[in-house]
Design a protein around this motif. Structure first.
Motif, PDB file in Angstrom:
ATOM      1  N   PHE A 282      38.260  37.594  23.509  1.00 17.86           N
ATOM      2  CA  PHE A 282      38.627  36.531  24.357  1.00 17.86           C
ATOM      3  C   PHE A 282      40.174  36.448  24.382  1.00 17.86           C
ATOM      4  N   SER A 283      40.648  36.335  25.550  1.00 15.13           N
ATOM      5  CA  SER A 283      42.351  36.335  25.648  1.00 15.13           C
ATOM      6  C   SER A 283      42.542  34.918  25.651  1.00 15.13           C
ATOM      7  N   GLU A 284      41.851  34.130  25.770  1.00 16.40           N
ATOM      8  CA  GLU A 284      42.153  32.337  25.286  1.00 16.40           C
ATOM      9  C   GLU A 284      41.133  31.828  25.165  1.00 16.40           C
ATOM     10  N   VAL A 285      41.358  30.722  24.215  1.00 13.07           N
ATOM     11  CA  VAL A 285      40.284  29.638  23.634  1.00 13.07           C
ATOM     12  C   VAL A 285      40.820  28.500  23.694  1.00 13.07           C
ATOM     13  N   ARG A 286      40.190  27.457  24.383  1.00 17.84           N
ATOM     14  CA  ARG A 286      40.874  26.102  24.285  1.00 17.84           C
ATOM     15  C   ARG A 286      39.566  25.162  24.377  1.00 17.84           C
TER      16      ARG A 286
ATOM     17  N   MET B  87      35.955  26.412  25.521  1.00 13.01           N
ATOM     18  CA  MET B  87      36.160  27.198  26.627  1.00 13.01           C
ATOM     19  C   MET B  87      36.779  28.496  26.422  1.00 13.01           C
ATOM     20  N   LEU B  88      36.411  29.723  26.979  1.00 14.50           N
ATOM     21  CA  LEU B  88      37.005  30.975  26.457  1.00 14.50           C
ATOM     22  C   LEU B  88      37.003  31.595  27.874  1.00 14.50           C
ATOM     23  N   ARG B  89      37.945  32.580  27.847  1.00 12.28           N
ATOM     24  CA  ARG B  89      38.118  33.484  29.008  1.00 12.28           C
ATOM     25  C   ARG B  89      38.228  34.926  28.609  1.00 12.28           C
ATOM     26  N   MET B  90      37.823  35.743  29.262  1.00 10.96           N
ATOM     27  CA  MET B  90      37.816  37.082  29.043  1.00 10.96           C
ATOM     28  C   MET B  90      38.193  38.025  30.151  1.00 10.96           C
ATOM     29  N   PRO B  91      39.338  38.773  29.951  1.00 13.69           N
ATOM     30  CA  PRO B  91      39.536  39.751  31.194  1.00 13.69           C
ATOM     31  C   PRO B  91      38.703  40.724  31.397  1.00 13.69           C
ATOM     32  N   TYR B  92      38.392  41.217  32.739  1.00 11.10           N
ATOM     33  CA  TYR B  92      37.467  42.278  33.159  1.00 11.10           C
ATOM     34  C   TYR B  92      38.240  43.353  33.889  1.00 11.10           C
ATOM     35  N   LEU B  93      39.445  43.186  34.311  1.00 12.74           N
ATOM     36  CA  LEU B  93      39.946  44.314  35.209  1.00 12.74           C
ATOM     37  C   LEU B  93      39.930  45.593  34.425  1.00 12.74           C
TER      38      LEU B  93
ATOM     39  N   GLY C 184      41.639  26.958  41.514  1.00 12.31           N
ATOM     40  CA  GLY C 184      42.550  27.563  42.818  1.00 12.31           C
ATOM     41  C   GLY C 184      42.037  26.911  44.078  1.00 12.31           C
ATOM     42  N   LYS C 185      42.332  27.164  45.334  1.00 17.22           N
ATOM     43  CA  LYS C 185      41.987  26.492  46.382  1.00 17.22           C
ATOM     44  C   LYS C 185      40.683  27.428  46.891  1.00 17.22           C
ATOM     45  N   HIS C 186      40.493  28.646  46.162  1.00 18.51           N
ATOM     46  CA  HIS C 186      39.276  29.405  46.351  1.00 18.51           C
ATOM     47  C   HIS C 186      38.237  29.014  45.727  1.00 18.51           C
ATOM     48  N   THR C 187      38.407  27.781  44.652  1.00 23.40           N
ATOM     49  CA  THR C 187      37.604  27.128  43.736  1.00 23.40           C
ATOM     50  C   THR C 187      37.512  27.879  42.699  1.00 23.40           C
ATOM     51  N   LEU C 188      38.075  29.259  42.456  1.00 23.11           N
ATOM     52  CA  LEU C 188      37.949  29.927  40.849  1.00 23.11           C
ATOM     53  C   LEU C 188      39.165  29.249  40.029  1.00 23.11           C
ATOM     54  N   LEU C 189      38.986  29.659  38.800  1.00 22.83           N
ATOM     55  CA  LEU C 189      40.134  29.203  37.745  1.00 22.83           C
ATOM     56  C   LEU C 189      41.308  30.013  37.973  1.00 22.83           C
ATOM     57  N   LEU C 190      42.375  29.714  37.814  1.00 20.46           N
ATOM     58  CA  LEU C 190      43.466  30.557  37.875  1.00 20.46           C
ATOM     59  C   LEU C 190      44.425  30.233  36.729  1.00 20.46           C
ATOM     60  N   SER C 191      45.216  31.315  36.382  1.00 21.30           N
ATOM     61  CA  SER C 191      46.008  31.059  34.782  1.00 21.30           C
ATOM     62  C   SER C 191      47.433  31.667  35.467  1.00 21.30           C
ATOM     63  N   ARG C 192      48.364  31.316  34.964  1.00 18.46           N
ATOM     64  CA  ARG C 192      49.689  31.799  35.287  1.00 18.46           C
ATOM     65  C   ARG C 192      49.731  33.332  34.508  1.00 18.46           C
ATOM     66  N   GLU C 193      49.082  33.181  33.327  1.00 16.77           N
ATOM     67  CA  GLU C 193      49.481  34.522  32.676  1.00 16.77           C
ATOM     68  C   GLU C 193      48.160  35.562  32.969  1.00 16.77           C
ATOM     69  N   ALA C 194      47.177  35.067  33.552  1.00 12.37           N
ATOM     70  CA  ALA C 194      46.034  36.124  33.984  1.00 12.37           C
ATOM     71  C   ALA C 194      45.256  36.030  35.169  1.00 12.37           C
ATOM     72  N   GLY C 195      46.124  35.393  36.173  1.00 10.80           N
ATOM     73  CA  GLY C 195      45.347  35.430  37.577  1.00 10.80           C
ATOM     74  C   GLY C 195      44.105  34.609  37.460  1.00 10.80           C
ATOM     75  N   SER C 196      43.268  35.539  38.126  1.00 12.55           N
ATOM     76  CA  SER C 196      41.756  34.833  38.078  1.00 12.55           C
ATOM     77  C   SER C 196      40.624  35.989  37.725  1.00 12.55           C
ATOM     78  N   MET C 197      41.168  37.271  37.317  1.00 12.07           N
ATOM     79  CA  MET C 197      40.370  38.419  36.930  1.00 12.07           C
ATOM     80  C   MET C 197      39.819  38.212  35.592  1.00 12.07           C
ATOM     81  N   PHE C 198      38.916  37.312  35.426  1.00 13.84           N
ATOM     82  CA  PHE C 198      38.406  37.016  33.981  1.00 13.84           C
ATOM     83  C   PHE C 198      37.023  36.347  34.104  1.00 13.84           C
ATOM     84  N   PHE C 199      36.098  36.379  33.092  1.00 13.84           N
ATOM     85  CA  PHE C 199      35.069  35.857  32.999  1.00 13.84           C
ATOM     86  C   PHE C 199      35.157  34.546  31.972  1.00 13.84           C
TER      87      PHE C 199
END
Length: 369
Positions: free
Chosen positions: A23-27, A77-83, A166-181
């Motif tokens: 996971f790239s980030e955990v909060r 809460m955790l995110r994992m990049p998938y690109l 984001g306005k598209h309703t997906l979560l956005l990150s300054r460091e990772a955009g939105s391409m993560f689970f």
């Protein structure tokens, strides 16, 4: 050490363990989602969830984690990049993805679905994290999720500071955009919470402007009934005729709003091999995939999120793509032949979409027997 000190130290260890697991980030967030209830109810009341009955089936449990899992006081809460590593010819991976959409014979599949089913990957890693915590503190109350239960995960992720909606309703990150689970663990451990961060969308409307079907009906509000991801994945019946031409060659999901988002220039590549492209799904043609038998579909897509839509909806989606490729020149003959081979398919839905596609080719001047 005080109890608060112990909980802070445990939170830091949990975050470190999460990163070790990919996971790239955990909060950590509290579970008060009362401010989200009115918006959720309004979205449901307007029918914007379409045929996704499960969205309404649990009432407000989505916004009340402690009702879903009694004893819950925190959400990890955790995110994992998938690109995946993409065959990139230009300076930005998004340019190549956009270019593929302009190739009418190409089958465009959402990036997240080209590798292994993320449900399985994240669930396994979340369980490993729970096991690590249990080894440290003993038995504790928890339940892990990844898009698998009535959870307002973007709201919780936003509260935790993992990103902003984001306005598209997906979560956005300054460091990772939105391409993560996203994955989450509900727990009865009263861990210290992290602070949310500010939104950084500003006046940008790129995601709204780019949507092929205008499914983003207002900032932070999507009409699922018009969304290509819903139409090609969640919808089980016929795709509305008036929307078919707008789908283009997108045969499973849609990444347009993410490709248009400026923050995705910072999208992080996957660190796990599970999300590497399988079956050439980043370069396959519509004709190639339309030729798969049901047995081949099941075999090739074992372990893929695509398999859950079934062969019938797979053919439906591909037929729409083939119809939208009408008038593409020399490749049209092979497309017409592929469609004609499915004219007697046992599914009335498949036949309907095949006939629609052939009519598109006929109108474009293709030779049809």
């Amino acid at each position: 050490m005080t109890e608060n000190d112990n909980l802070l130290a445990l939170a830091l260890r949990i975050k470190a363990w999460g990163r070790e697991l990919g996971f790239s980030e955990v909060r950590i967030a509290d579970i008060d989602l009362s401010r989200a209830e009115a918006g959720l109810q309004a979205w449901l009341d307007q029918g914007l969830h379409g045929e996704m009955a499960y969205m309404a089936a649990h009432g407000m449990k989505r916004a009340r984690p402690a009702e879903l899992v009694p004893g819950t006081v925190r959400a990890i809460m955790l995110r994992m990049p998938y690109l995946p590593m993409l065959p990139q010819s230009g300076p930005d991976w998004r340019d190549d993805e956009a270019a593929r959409q302009s190739q009418p014979g190409a089958a465009n599949i959402s990036i997240y679905a080209r590798g292994r089913d993320y449900h399985k990957v994240l669930r396994g890693r979340l369980q490993q994290l729970a096991d690590r915590i249990q080894a440290e503190v003993g038995a504790f109350g928890y339940r892990v999720f990844t898009d698998s239960a009535p959870v307002l995960e973007v709201e919780l992720a936003q509260k935790s500071g993992l990103g902003w909606r984001g306005k598209h309703t997906l979560l956005l990150s300054r460091e990772a955009g939105s391409m993560f689970f996203l994955g989450e663990m509900f727990t009865d451990l009263p861990l210290p919470v992290d602070a949310p961060i500010a939104s950084h969308c500003g006046q940008c409307s790129a995601c709204i402007d780019i949507c092929p079907t205008q499914a983003i009906v207002a900032p932070y509000r999507v009409d699922a009934r018009r969304c290509i991801s819903y139409l090609t994945i969640e919808l089980k019946g016929s795709i509305p005729v008036e929307l078919r031409a707008l789908i283009g060659n997108r045969v499973y999901g849609c990444d347009d709003c993410q490709l248009a988002c400026p923050w995705n220039k910072f999208a992080q590549q996957a660190t796990l091999p599970d999300f590497a492209v399988r079956n050439g799904l980043d370069s396959a043609t519509l004709v190639e995939l339309f030729g798969w038998s049901e047995e081949e579909f099941d075999r090739r897509l074992a372990g893929s999120p695509i398999r859950r839509i079934g062969h019938e909806c797979w053919l439906r989606n591909l037929a729409v793509g083939l119809g939208n490729a009408a008038g593409c020149g020399a490749a049209a003959a092979a497309m017409v032949a592929a469609l004609q081979a499915r004219l007697q398919h046992p599914s009335a839905m498949v036949r309907e979409h095949v006939e629609w596609a052939l009519e598109r080719h006929r109108a474009a001047g293709s030779a049809i027997d």
